[in-house]
Design a protein around this motif. Sequence first.
Motif, mmCIF file in Angstrom:
data_model
loop_
_atom_site.group_PDB
_atom_site.id
_atom_site.type_symbol
_atom_site.label_atom_id
_atom_site.label_comp_id
_atom_site.label_asym_id
_atom_site.label_seq_id
_atom_site.Cartn_x
_atom_site.Cartn_y
_atom_site.Cartn_z
ATOM 1 N N SER A 41 14.691 -0.256 17.650
ATOM 2 C CA SER A 41 14.329 0.814 16.716
ATOM 3 C C SER A 41 12.850 1.150 16.841
ATOM 4 N N PHE A 42 12.006 0.112 16.887
ATOM 5 C CA PHE A 42 10.564 0.352 17.036
ATOM 6 C C PHE A 42 10.241 0.917 18.420
ATOM 7 N N ALA A 43 10.957 0.432 19.441
ATOM 8 C CA ALA A 43 10.715 0.937 20.795
ATOM 9 C C ALA A 43 11.026 2.425 20.876
ATOM 10 N N LYS A 44 12.077 2.843 20.195
ATOM 11 C CA LYS A 44 12.429 4.262 20.205
ATOM 12 C C LYS A 44 11.340 5.086 19.523
ATOM 13 N N ILE A 45 10.832 4.572 18.391
ATOM 14 C CA ILE A 45 9.744 5.276 17.690
ATOM 15 C C ILE A 45 8.530 5.392 18.596
ATOM 16 N N LEU A 46 8.164 4.273 19.243
ATOM 17 C CA LEU A 46 6.993 4.282 20.125
ATOM 18 C C LEU A 46 7.193 5.237 21.298
ATOM 19 N N LEU A 47 8.405 5.253 21.844
ATOM 20 C CA LEU A 47 8.686 6.144 22.967
ATOM 21 C C LEU A 47 8.542 7.605 22.555
ATOM 22 N N GLN A 48 9.061 7.929 21.377
ATOM 23 C CA GLN A 48 8.980 9.318 20.921
ATOM 24 C C GLN A 48 7.559 9.715 20.564
ATOM 25 N N VAL A 49 6.782 8.744 20.047
ATOM 26 C CA VAL A 49 5.395 9.040 19.673
ATOM 27 C C VAL A 49 4.505 9.147 20.901
ATOM 28 N N THR A 50 4.708 8.235 21.864
ATOM 29 C CA THR A 50 3.823 8.206 23.030
ATOM 30 C C THR A 50 4.209 9.209 24.107
ATOM 31 N N ARG A 51 5.448 9.687 24.080
ATOM 32 C CA ARG A 51 5.904 10.660 25.077
ATOM 33 C C ARG A 51 6.512 11.883 24.379
ATOM 34 N N PRO A 52 5.670 12.692 23.741
ATOM 35 C CA PRO A 52 6.198 13.867 23.032
ATOM 36 C C PRO A 52 6.766 14.894 24.001
ATOM 37 N N ARG A 53 7.712 15.663 23.526
ATOM 38 C CA ARG A 53 8.311 16.712 24.350
ATOM 39 C C ARG A 53 7.361 17.903 24.452
ATOM 40 N N THR A 54 7.373 18.516 25.599
ATOM 41 C CA THR A 54 6.637 19.772 25.805
ATOM 42 C C THR A 54 7.593 20.758 26.463
ATOM 43 N N ALA A 55 7.268 22.034 26.366
ATOM 44 C CA ALA A 55 8.168 23.055 26.916
ATOM 45 C C ALA A 55 7.372 24.278 27.356
ATOM 46 N N ILE A 56 7.879 24.959 28.379
ATOM 47 C CA ILE A 56 7.331 26.242 28.815
ATOM 48 C C ILE A 56 8.045 27.348 28.036
ATOM 49 N N LEU A 57 7.267 28.267 27.477
ATOM 50 C CA LEU A 57 7.839 29.349 26.684
ATOM 51 C C LEU A 57 7.856 30.659 27.472
ATOM 52 N N GLY A 58 8.871 31.445 27.194
ATOM 53 C CA GLY A 58 8.968 32.789 27.767
ATOM 54 C C GLY A 58 9.358 33.774 26.680
ATOM 55 N N LYS A 59 9.256 35.050 26.976
ATOM 56 C CA LYS A 59 9.547 36.093 25.983
ATOM 57 C C LYS A 59 11.025 36.466 26.029
ATOM 58 N N ILE A 60 11.680 36.437 24.845
ATOM 59 C CA ILE A 60 13.070 36.866 24.732
ATOM 60 C C ILE A 60 13.112 38.390 24.880
ATOM 61 N N VAL B 178 3.683 22.103 22.521
ATOM 62 C CA VAL B 178 3.667 20.651 22.311
ATOM 63 C C VAL B 178 4.439 20.370 21.031
ATOM 64 N N ASP B 179 5.482 19.554 21.122
ATOM 65 C CA ASP B 179 6.398 19.342 19.994
ATOM 66 C C ASP B 179 6.123 18.058 19.227
ATOM 67 N N SER B 180 4.855 17.773 18.974
ATOM 68 C CA SER B 180 4.540 16.535 18.257
ATOM 69 C C SER B 180 3.094 16.575 17.792
ATOM 70 N N ALA B 181 2.798 15.743 16.796
ATOM 71 C CA ALA B 181 1.405 15.502 16.447
ATOM 72 C C ALA B 181 0.725 14.846 17.648
ATOM 73 N N ILE B 182 -0.578 15.062 17.780
ATOM 74 C CA ILE B 182 -1.319 14.538 18.939
ATOM 75 C C ILE B 182 -2.272 13.457 18.444
ATOM 76 N N TYR B 183 -1.956 12.212 18.810
ATOM 77 C CA TYR B 183 -2.734 11.060 18.380
ATOM 78 C C TYR B 183 -3.238 10.298 19.603
ATOM 79 N N PHE B 184 -3.973 9.219 19.318
ATOM 80 C CA PHE B 184 -4.513 8.384 20.391
ATOM 81 C C PHE B 184 -3.410 7.858 21.301
ATOM 82 N N SER B 185 -2.212 7.652 20.743
ATOM 83 C CA SER B 185 -1.122 7.060 21.513
ATOM 84 C C SER B 185 -0.508 8.025 22.519
ATOM 85 N N ASN B 186 -0.664 9.329 22.307
ATOM 86 C CA ASN B 186 -0.036 10.292 23.219
ATOM 87 C C ASN B 186 -0.976 11.361 23.732
ATOM 88 N N SER B 187 -2.241 11.297 23.334
ATOM 89 C CA SER B 187 -3.176 12.380 23.686
ATOM 90 C C SER B 187 -3.372 12.494 25.195
#
Length: 657
Positions: A496-515, A541-550
């Motif tokens: 459970s903690f590993a999943k939290i750490l993984l999601q915090v340290t590796r936030p999702r990012t995406a390329i956007l385009g115009k509909i 960037v789909d997450s808060a940006i902290y020391f763990s993922n900056s």
Amino acid sequence: MPDQDDKDSNMETKSLTSSDSQRPNAPYIHKISIPPKQDILKEFKYTLKETFFSDDPLRPFKDQPKSRKFVLGLQAIFPILEWGRTYNIKKFRSDLIAGLTIASLCIPQDIGYSKLANLSPQYGLYSSFVPPLIYAFMGSSRDIAIGPVAVVSLLLGTLVRNEFDPDNDPGEYLRLVFTATFFAGITQATLGVFRLGFLIDFLSHAAVVGFMGGAAITIALQQLKGFLGIPSKHFTKDTDIISVMKSVFGAVHHWWNWQTIVIATSFLAFLLVTKYIGKKNKKLFWVPAIAPLISVILSTFFVYITHANRDGVSIVGRIDKRINPPSLDKIYFSGDNLLKGFKIGIVAGMIALTEAVAIGRTFASMKDYQVDGNKEMVALGTMNIVGSMTSCYVATGSFSRSAVNYMAGCQTAVSNIVMSIVVLLTVKFLTPLFEYTPNAILSSIIISAVIGLIDYDAMILIWKIDKLDFVACMGAFLGVVFKSVEIGLLIAVVISFAKILLQVTRPRTAILGKIPMTSVYRNIGQYPEATKVPGVLIVRVDSAIYFSNSNYTKERILRWLTEEEDNIKAKYEPRIQFLIVEMSPVTDIDTSGIHAFEELHRSLQKRDVQLVLANPGQVVLDKLYAAGFPELIGENKIFLTVGDAVHTCSPKIAHDV
């Protein structure tokens, strides 16, 4: 001349902005305003309130006279004072029926669950007398039924047995059980008083499903001893499936008792059939509820008249008729055993709390009322503290009994009081009738009860929704089944903690385009029809940006840029001049995050790409201005929307619009 180039670049952007505003049909671009400086004390108070007092518990006390505040304070501690004013005979009739129904279920279960905890049968009954009474006065759930439960009984029995053998040293074993129960209550009450209930949410639903399923199989395996009539001295003390199976098949020729097997098998079949009937027809919920008591009565009568106990059928034996003797003097308050009890109590208390709060919220949602999680923790903690002083072990909400309580039409926690009174009368007057109850029937009752803890549908759903959640689920499940309850619990917590750490340290990012035909920009992976803007790369960037993922966030953005530049070169398209970072999902940023953006800005300058921010929130914007970041990139590079940023930065898009 880098300084001159930067000035020319800024002048170019400014002139572009002014030319846009002068264009006849150009849309209005709202300027991002500089946020006012926040009062540090107010900000701290707000953060503290949202962290620990998000439900605003003091709101009812506002603008109330002192006498009313005193009454409200008592009602907050003892909710019975609030709903008791509207209690009537109609509600009592419903609670009486529900209380009698769950009492018929809890009495045989309590005797069986005490065996799981390696305790004499009376301790299971004691734990369904005092704790439910305390909870009825302090709890906020109308439907939860309090008492010993299978998983906590097994967990407590396993952890305490690692310190003292219940057969060779029963006195010390019992003392450590009461000590663990005391500290389980202290843990629960402390979490409630200091409003730290959110800590139990760190054990994910998937991990709990896996842990409960594994514990159910482990409990069922432990019942093979009573189910097959194997004496305790010839049955393993380990709980893993391999050790149990070796022990079971190793005793097949000498210690299996066919009379015991006949009793256990026939009544298990009876219990499962009644359970099926109750599941198919909700109006017949009382059939599986009273089936365990009927099984106990019939099997006891059968053993008594046939003297089957003389042929090797193990029986419960004499049960102490005393009513909850005081046990405060048996709790360790010093020495090494204090620390042992403290550790075991924390684990047992957290598991019991997780189960009770989940059950309370489930039934509250069905009846559309609110359960105060922190009040629940205080109530559960208080009842276990008092319980530890009155010869009880850890009690919590039972799902099977709560479900019966709900279906029986309970209206308030008075059903717990009715159940407690019935248990009291049973202990005082009826315990001699259980002397010839075969242990085999208790094993059958427990096996039929724990089967429902294996939630196949939930496991399948977890697999469909989130594969990482499924790993957590199966990790906890396999850890309990193949090693031990505590190892399975440890695996559940770690994953459970590993999943939290993984999601915090590796936030999702995406390329956007115009509909097409809109001014909306979305993830091109989700919307393939979305088109990229020539000369502009838009990254979200789909997450808060902290020391763990900056650092990862910065590197991932640069990698997106590199990949896009490679694609552009292959297609001979215009080079990237602007990189727009969509900041709306970024709820917060710290100094490491800002430092990462400064490094990103410098890296982009070397590539002759300008950094643009779109829609940063107030908290993020406050910190960016405090760090002087807007001055670094230019205040005219921060926009309200992605559309505004694209319109300003891309002459082609401005012309299309």
